[in-house]
Every structure is written in structure tokens, then in C-alpha cells.
Design an enzyme around this catalytic site. Sequence first.
Site, PDB file in Angstrom:
ATOM      1  N   ASP A  85       0.846  -1.198   0.000  1.00  0.00           N
ATOM      2  CA  ASP A  85       0.000   0.000   0.000  1.00  0.00           C
ATOM      3  C   ASP A  85       0.882   1.249   0.000  1.00  0.00           C
ATOM      4  O   ASP A  85       1.659   1.483   0.917  1.00  0.00           O
ATOM      5  CB  ASP A  85      -0.889   0.023   1.246  1.00  0.00           C
ATOM      6  N   TYR A 114       3.030   9.970   0.473  1.00  0.00           N
ATOM      7  CA  TYR A 114       4.050   9.437   1.372  1.00  0.00           C
ATOM      8  C   TYR A 114       5.468   9.839   0.927  1.00  0.00           C
ATOM      9  O   TYR A 114       6.443   9.603   1.648  1.00  0.00           O
ATOM     10  CB  TYR A 114       3.961   7.904   1.487  1.00  0.00           C
ATOM     11  N   LYS A 142      -2.332   5.916  -4.112  1.00  0.00           N
ATOM     12  CA  LYS A 142      -3.397   6.914  -3.905  1.00  0.00           C
ATOM     13  C   LYS A 142      -3.016   8.257  -4.504  1.00  0.00           C
ATOM     14  O   LYS A 142      -1.842   8.642  -4.485  1.00  0.00           O
ATOM     15  CB  LYS A 142      -3.661   7.111  -2.402  1.00  0.00           C
ATOM     16  N   HIS A 151      -7.173   9.708  -2.025  1.00  0.00           N
ATOM     17  CA  HIS A 151      -6.683   9.527  -0.655  1.00  0.00           C
ATOM     18  C   HIS A 151      -7.696   9.984   0.406  1.00  0.00           C
ATOM     19  O   HIS A 151      -7.793   9.394   1.485  1.00  0.00           O
ATOM     20  CB  HIS A 151      -5.358  10.282  -0.477  1.00  0.00           C
TER      21      HIS A 151
END
Length: 303
Positions: A44, A49, A74, A114
Site C-alpha cells: 500500500d 508518502y 493513492k 486519498h
Amino acid sequence: MEISKSTRSGIGMPLVGFGTYQLSVDQAEFCVNEALKVGFKHIDSAEGYNNEEGTGKGIKAAGIPRDDIFVTTKLFPGYKPWAAPEKTYKQTIETLKNQLRQLQLDYVDLYLIHAPLSELRLEQWNALAELKKSGLTKHIGVSNYNEEKLREIFDADLPKPEANQVEFHPICAQTDLTRYMKENSIAPIAYSSLAPLSTWRAEEGQGGEVLAEIKEECQLVTNEIAAKLEVSEAKLLLRWGLQHGYCVLTKSSKPERIRENLNLFDFEIPENDMERLNRLNQNQAIAWAADGLNPMEAAPPLK
Ligand SMILES: NC(=O)c1ccc[n+]([C@@H]2O[C@H](COP(=O)([O-])OP(=O)(O)OC[C@H]3O[C@@H](n4cnc5c(N)ncnc54)[C@H](OP(=O)(O)O)[C@@H]3O)[C@@H](O)[C@H]2O)c1
């Protein structure tokens, strides 16, 4: 439903995924590689990030055939209060193409918005539908969407989200939303399952200290049940998510924990202990609370 290591959700998603939030680029490379080596088949990731280059290198180094792993990423939709521009249809398409370059992949298995943080979220959803048509993602879904935000998509007569990734643990059990997703065949994915742990995100600035009192109450129960079942509290919390029909995500920067967190199929939580854990629900989200944000509520309604 009987759950085993080889069980998958309706969209072919392995039940336990390795999460990459709060890993540096180098850590993501090392940990993703480690996770795939010990048997994770589901990774994931997210644009937000800022480590997809590392995740891509970790996937490549593992040398596993592409069809054998399930990769989710995402779209960061933009968010006005953070001065992050909201992405248009075209920018959404370009974003996934760029993410695929970072991940060194031709396609992802699941692409999510997201959070419903943008007023352009239906335009972004239209772009996800197009990305699925063009094969750059096999499935499309959302994250942090409550029932009202899911309904917006249904009411606009657009393709249905195939998954919704939400915070899910005994303190935040999302009972009504879970029922709604089940009724509409939306695969539920749990994040921050370990948030009730006292050691969760223990480093400064990671938000682990937020809502400490609520967590302490929960820990009395998780401690006792975990000791009785002779498993760690982390495994207990992850298994609780699985027994509620969720896919669970788990992140660790430590090889021994990465291994431990995958091993969820050698025990079962009895019904009476499930009920004790269920009674801890306060519908209280913790994961983003350090940012003063509930991502499921943040965006203004569409006009
Ligand atoms: N869609 C969203 O908005 C959203 C939000 C949050 C997370 N996520 C996804 O879900 C994944 C998991 O959530 P998360 O990263 O918030 O939290 P998590 O996996 O619930 O917990 C991670 C924390 O627990 C520690 N930990 C891991 N395994 C442990 C064990 N066996 N015993 C004790 N401590 C352990 C880790 O520390 P060490 O690293 O030191 O082991 C880390 O601080 C993320 O990585 C991300 O992929 C999505």
C-alpha cells in the site's frame, strides 16, 4: 467466512497488506523488499508518502512476477487549507502516470482518492474511471469516504468505488459505514489498526500521544485478551480487523515486526472476546488527529 492466508477480497486483494506511510525513501526500499521476501503479496503506497521511488526499487529488487503481487496507490487530491492545489481531471491522469514511473510499474491494481479533501472530487473520480478504462489501474476506489461522500458518487451515476480504505480499530469501529459498504459491495480496507497500542508511532511528531486516555482504556482489554490467546497485541488488533471482514494494512520499519504482522492465520479470536473488543468503540479517529483533521469530514459539500 473462514479466513486463511490465501483468501482474497472480491477484487483479488490479499487480506494483509504492507503499508509504507512514514518511511523514508531508503526505508521504503528496504522494508518493501523485506515484506515481499517474507511473503506479503500486497503493498500500500501513496503519492503523499513521498517515498514511491523507494517502494518501486523495493518491489523491483524482490523479483516477484508482477501478477503475483497487488499494488495500491493513492492520489493526493489537493487541499486548500494546506495551500495544496486541488487536482483537475487532467492533473489526476498525469499524477498516476508519474507515480507509475516512480514505482517502475506499468499499472497498479488499485488506485484510490486519498481523502475527500477537494471540491473537485467528482471530477477526480471521473479521471479514475478513465484510468481504469485505459488499463493503468485494474480497480478504483476511495479512502476516508463516509457514507455521504460515497452517496455523492452514486447520485452522480458514476462507476461505483470498488474499495474504501478507512481508519479501523476497536476505538474507531465505523459500524454504520462498514454495513453500508457491505450492502454496496465496496471492499473495506483498514488502516492504522495498531493505533490503540501504547507504542504506536512512538517517535516524536508521529502523533502517538494523541488521545492517550482513550487508548489506555482499550489497552487494558487488549492486553488481557492477547495474554490469554498467547499472541502479541499487534496480532490481536490486526486479526480483529480480519474477523470483521476487512483487509488490513500494517507498517513496520523492523524486519522482525514485518514478519510477525503477516502471521495472522494461526489463531482465532473467540466470539465473546470479539464482543468485548467491539464494546470499546468510540467512533474516534486517531490516525490523522495529530494534524487536527478528520479527513472524512474535511471537504465542504459539493454545490
Ligand atoms: N488512507 C489513509 O488515509 C491512511 C492513513 C494512515 C495509514 N494508511 C496506510 O495504512 C498503513 C498502516 O497504518 P499506519 O502506518 O498508520 O499504522 P500501523 O501499521 O497501524 O502502525 C504502525 C506503527 O506501529 C508500530 N508497529 C508495527 N508493528 C508492530 C508490532 N508488531 N508491535 C508493536 N509495534 C508495531 C510501527 O513502528 P515500527 O516501524 O517502529 O515497527 C509504527 O509506529 C500505512 O502505512 C499506510 O499504508 C492509510
